[in-house]
Scaffold this active site. Structure first.
Site, PDB file in Angstrom:
ATOM      1  N   ASP A  26       0.872  -1.185   0.000  1.00  0.00           N
ATOM      2  CA  ASP A  26       0.000   0.000   0.000  1.00  0.00           C
ATOM      3  C   ASP A  26       0.902   1.226   0.000  1.00  0.00           C
ATOM      4  OD1 ASP A  26      -2.183   1.626  -0.021  1.00  0.00           O
ATOM      5  OD2 ASP A  26      -2.706   1.337   2.087  1.00  0.00           O
ATOM      6  N   ASP A  59       2.160   1.067   7.787  1.00  0.00           N
ATOM      7  CA  ASP A  59       0.976   0.428   7.197  1.00  0.00           C
ATOM      8  C   ASP A  59       1.356  -0.643   6.177  1.00  0.00           C
ATOM      9  OD1 ASP A  59      -0.566   1.992   8.783  1.00  0.00           O
ATOM     10  OD2 ASP A  59      -1.358   3.271   7.202  1.00  0.00           O
ATOM     11  N   ASN A  95       1.926   6.679   3.605  1.00  0.00           N
ATOM     12  CA  ASN A  95       2.575   5.559   4.270  1.00  0.00           C
ATOM     13  C   ASN A  95       4.095   5.605   4.212  1.00  0.00           C
ATOM     14  OD1 ASN A  95       0.092   4.581   4.976  1.00  0.00           O
ATOM     15  ND2 ASN A  95      -0.074   3.210   3.222  1.00  0.00           N
TER      16      ASN A  95
END
Length: 270
Positions: A196, A215, A201
């Site tokens: 992701d 994450d 992130n």
């Protein structure tokens, strides 16, 4: 998960604090810092022993697997700049993951939105470091196309349609989009992907350098373009157009329109 900014971001109103977060905090100050597209929450706990973060998601949210993220973080930690896991658990209301703080601030904070090229370059360098550092042959997790297509089919069977997709894919319709996903491009290079790689992130240092990744609940082996396609896509959501080449130059790779288009469609539908 960090989807388009209209679907996730810093909470702007009151946020109910789950009972387990209150219990974990004790006397520490509790500050909500992120709400994702599926309603998952992240809280910052500030106290005399330092800073911790708690991710919490309600029971019955299959797209977010916090025990799985804890396992992935623990595996990646010896090689990559990721938050150390302090604990995790679940109860009837939901599940949670506690991590130690790492130095750095989100690439989408106001400071870096004012210097988007700096942020884009740091994201590209950070992804290259991750892809080069994590050993594919020792990774027990996968994020390959067949596994993700299974989730696409689940979503379609559940009735998800074009209204949930990004605008650029809605014109395809379900049948055409699903058919396109049956023809993946040849793998460029297998790496352990972030899973992701959206701009929020990546954490940056005060000097604009890459600091850490967060994450990583979908971390696994896949073609590196599965990350690069989403990382460049998210630049437009968070900073505006025209930054893809900055990220790719910092990573050290030329653009690839076919792989980019395929992996953006897969990310959207899965």
């Amino acid at each position: 998960m960090s989807l388009r900014p209209e679907l996730s971001g810093t909470p702007t109103g009151p946020v109910p604090v789950p009972a387990v977060v209150t219990a974990l905090a004790g006397d520490d100050a509790v500050t909500p810092v992120w709400r994702n597209a599926l309603g998952g929450l992240t809280f910052r706990l500030d106290g005399g022993d330092g800073v911790r973060y708690v991710k919490w998601v309600a029971a019955g949210t299959p797209e977010i697997d916090l025990p799985g993220e804890a396992e992935r973080l623990a595996w990646a930690w010896p090689w990559a700049r990721v938050p150390p896991v302090l604990g995790h658990g679940s109860d009837a209301e939901g599940s949670w993951l506690v991590t130690a703080a790492v130095d750095g601030r989100s690439a989408v904070e106001a400071r870096w939105k004012a210097e988007p090229a700096v942020a884009a370059a740091a994201i590209g360098r950070g992804l290259r470091l991750l892809h080069d550092a994590l050993p594919v042959d020792r990774c027990p997790f996968d994020w390959d196309v067949p596994r993700r297509l299974g989730r696409v089919d689940e979503r379609i069977a559940e009735g998800d349609g074009t209204a949930e997709w990004s605008p650029e894919h809605r014109r395809l319709g379900v049948v055409e989009a699903r058919a396109l996903l049956d023809a993946p491009p040849e793998v460029d290079r297998l790496v352990v992907c972030h899973g992701d790689a959206c701009a929020p992130n990546t954490l940056l240092g005060d000097d604009g350098s890459f600091a850490a990744h967060v994450d990583l609940g979908s971390l696994g082996v896949a073609d590196r373009w599965a990350d690069l396609a989403v990382a460049t896509w998210s630049l437009g959501w968070n900073f505006g157009p025209g930054l893809d080449d900055v990220l790719l130059d910092a990573y050290g790779i030329d653009p690839d329109q076919r792989r980019t288009a395929y992996y953006r469609l897969l990310y959207d539908l899965a």
